[in-house]
Write an enzyme that holds these catalytic residues in place. Structure first.
Site, mmCIF file in Angstrom:
data_model
loop_
_atom_site.group_PDB
_atom_site.id
_atom_site.type_symbol
_atom_site.label_atom_id
_atom_site.label_comp_id
_atom_site.label_asym_id
_atom_site.label_seq_id
_atom_site.Cartn_x
_atom_site.Cartn_y
_atom_site.Cartn_z
ATOM 1 N N GLU A 1 0.789 -1.225 0.000
ATOM 2 C CA GLU A 1 0.000 0.000 0.000
ATOM 3 C C GLU A 1 0.821 1.276 0.000
ATOM 4 O O GLU A 1 0.896 1.981 1.013
ATOM 5 C CB GLU A 1 -0.973 -0.010 1.189
ATOM 6 C CG GLU A 1 -1.860 -1.239 1.205
ATOM 7 C CD GLU A 1 -2.975 -1.169 2.232
ATOM 8 O OE1 GLU A 1 -2.906 -0.324 3.126
ATOM 9 O OE2 GLU A 1 -3.922 -1.968 2.107
ATOM 10 N N GLU B 1 -5.989 -8.053 -0.527
ATOM 11 C CA GLU B 1 -6.645 -7.868 0.776
ATOM 12 C C GLU B 1 -8.086 -7.475 0.553
ATOM 13 O O GLU B 1 -8.376 -6.647 -0.309
ATOM 14 C CB GLU B 1 -6.008 -6.738 1.608
ATOM 15 C CG GLU B 1 -4.748 -7.115 2.314
ATOM 16 C CD GLU B 1 -4.161 -5.971 3.135
ATOM 17 O OE1 GLU B 1 -4.924 -5.134 3.666
ATOM 18 O OE2 GLU B 1 -2.933 -5.911 3.237
#
Ligand code: GCO
Length: 439
Positions: A167, A351
Site C-alpha cells: 500500500e 486484501e
C-alpha cells in the site's frame, strides 16, 4: 457461504493475509526499534498507546497459526517480513534470529502445502533509517534494495510470489500528509517525496529480486473508490482528485510512467529534483498487480488549501471501522485496472475483509456480517472475471484479530478470534463457513 471453489476458475487461488508488526510480537527475537514504536509511544497517536510488542505472539505460535491456515483449505498465505527484525539498524549486520524465523516460517508453510506469498515492507521502518529522513530521503531506495537482497537471499528460493511494498498510498499520503500513521507528519513536501520515493524503492527492489533470479513479482496497491457527494461539477472534481492521489498516482507511475495531472497541480512544486528521470526504475516490469480493497468515499469541496476537499457521510451500512460496505467498488477497480493499466497481467485481490465487533460467547463467535461481506465481494470478483478481468486469486484480510495500527487491538478483522490476554485462538463462524466452501 453462497459459493464454493467450483464457482471460480480451476487455477484461482484462495489465501489469507497478515503483516509482521500486526501479529508477530515485535519485542521478541532481537528485532530493532521502528518508527511505529516511537509513534505509538507518543500520546494521542494510537488508542491506549498500544504497540506491536506482543502482537498475537505469532513469533512463538506460527505453527499453530499455519495449521489453521491449512485446515481452512487456503492455497496461499500472504505474510510480511519485518525490516527491523532482519536488519535491526536498517542496514549493516543482519539479526540471525530474524533470518532464522522467516526461514522456519517459510518451511512451515511448505510442509503444510501452503504457497508462501511475501510482502517485504508493511510499514514498520527501522528507527535508524527514520532518523535519516525515512521515506523523505531518496537513499531509501538503495537501503530497501539492500534489505531485499538480504531477506530474499535467504528465503527467495522458496517464495511463490513477492511484492516489495504494501500500500504505497499509506506509506506516502496517510503517513506524511494526514499524519495518521508513523511517522505522523502533516507536510506536503514530505508527502510528495515519500509518494515518489516509495515507488522508486518498489522498482529498485523488483530489480534486486530479478538479479537474484526471482520471478512472480508484483505490486500491492490499496484502492478506495471515490464518488461525488452531490451532482455538482465541483464535487465531481473532488472525487476525481481523490481517485488521482489515492489510486491513479501509483498505478500511473508503475504501469504508465506518469503521474496524474490533477495530482501534480498540488504536489508538483514539492517533488524532488529530476523525478521524471526515475520512471524507468519505477516501471520495472512486474508479473502481476495486487489490489487491496475495503470501501469507498463520498467527497465534497471545502475552503482548505489543496486538495480542498473533505469526506461526506455515506448512506450505506458500515463496518466496525465506520467504512461503507460497497462491493461494487471492487468490481469497478478490477475491470478498470485491467482496461486502463494492466491489460492481460494477472490481478489478485491481495486484501479484502471487514472489522466487526465480534464477541466470544459459549466458546463460539457468530459473525454473519463477515460471511455476508465475503460473499458479496467474491460475487463482485466473479462478475469481473465474467467480463474478462484476469483475476487469479483472492486473499482475505485477515487470518487473526490483530494490532490495527492507530486503532490498537479493538478492531477485529480476523477469521479467527484472538484473546489478547491469553493469546487463545478461536475460529469464528466465518472461518468454518469458508472452510466448507473451500473443501
Ligand atoms: C492494509 C492493511 C492492514 C490493515 C487493514 C485494515 O494492508 O490495508 O495493511 O494492515 O490492518 O487494511 O485497515
Amino acid at each position: 457461504m453462497n459459493f464454493t471453489r467450483k464457482d471460480f476458475p480451476q487455477d484461482f487461488l484462495f489465501g489469507t493475509a497478515t503483516s509482521a508488526y500486526q501479529i508477530e510480537g515485535h519485542a521478541f527475537g532481537g528485532a530493532g526499534p521502528t518508527h511505529w514504536d516511537s509513534f505509538a509511544a507518543t500520546p494521542g497517536n494510537v488508542v491506549r498507546a498500544e504497540n506491536g510488542d506482543r502482537g498475537c505472539d505469532h513469533f512463538h505460535r506460527y505453527e499453530e497459526d499455519l495449521d489453521l491456515v491449512a485446515a481452512a483449505g487456503f492455497d496461499c498465505y500472504r505474510f510480511s517480513t519485518s525490516w527491523a527484525r532482519v536488519l535491526p539498524e536498517g542496514r549493516g549486520t543482519p539479526n540471525p534470529e530474524g533470518l532464522d524465523f522467516y526461514d522456519r516460517l517459510t518451511d512451515a508453510m511448505l510442509e503444510r502445502g501452503i504457497k508462501p506469498c511475501a510482502t517485504l515492507y508493511h510499514w514498520e521502518l527501522p528507527s535508524a533509517l527514520a532518523d535519516l529522513g525515512g521515506w523523505r530521503n531518496r537513499d531509501i531506495a538503495g537501503w530497501f534494495a539492500d534489505f531485499t537482497e538480504v531477506i530474499m537471499g535467504r528465503i527467495g528460493d522458496r517464495m511463490h510470489s513477492v511484492a516489495p511494498i504494501n500500500e504505497p498510498w499509506c506509506v506516502g499520503w496517510l503517513s506524511h500528509f494526514l499524519g495518521h500513521h508513523a511517522p505522523g507528519l502533516r507536510d506536503i513536501r514530505a508527502t510528495a517525496r515519500a509518494m515518489h520515493h516509495v515507488l522508486l524503492a518498489h522498482g529498485s527492489a523488483i530489480q534486486a529480486m530479478r538479479g537474484l533470479g526471482m520471478d512472480n513479482l508484483g505490486g500491492v496497491f490499496n484502492m478506495e473508490w471515490a464518488d461525488p457527494a452531490d451532482a455538482s461539477p465541483e464535487a465531481r472534481a473532488t472525487a476525481d482528485l481523490y481517485d488521482g492521489y489515492y489510486n491513479r498516482f501509483f498505478l500511473g507511475g508503475v504501469f504508465k510512467k506518469e503521474y496524474p495531472a490533477n495530482v501534480m497541480e498540488g504536489l508538483g512544486p514539492h517533488m524532488p529534483a529530476n523525478w521524471q528521470d526515475d520512471f524507468d526504475v519505477i516501471a520495472s516490469p512486474v508479473d502481476w498487480c495486487g489490489i487491496n480493497y475495503y470501501t469507498r468515499k463520498l467527497m465534497k469541496p471545502n475552503s482548505d488549501p489543496w486538495p480542498s476537499h473533505e469526506e461526506a457521510e455515506g448512506p450505506l451500512p458500515k463496518t466496525q471501522m465506520g467504512w461503507e460496505i460497497y462491493p461494487e467498488g471492487l468490481y469497478k477497480f478490477l475491470t478498470r485496472t485491467a482496461q486502463e493499466y494492466t491489460g492481460v497481467l494477472p490481478l489478485y485481490v491481495t486484501e479484502n475483509g471487514m472489522a466487526n465487533a465480534d464477541v466470544l460467547s459459549d466458546g463460539k463467535i457468530e459473525d454473519p456480517e463477515r460471511t455476508a461481506y465475503i460473499e458479496a465481494h467474491l460475487a463482485a470478483v466473479k462478475r469481473a472475471i465474467a467480463e474478462g478481468a484476469p483475476v487469479k486469486g483472492y486473499f482475505l484480510w485477515s487470518l487473526l484479530d490483530n494490532y490495527e495500527w492507530a486503532l490498537g487491538y479493538e478492531k477485529r478483522f480476523g477469521l479467527i478470534h484472538v484473546d489478547f490476554d491469553t493469546m487463545v485462538r478461536t475460529p469464528k463462524a466465518s472461518y468454518h463457513a469458508l472452510k466448507e466452501a473451500l473443501s
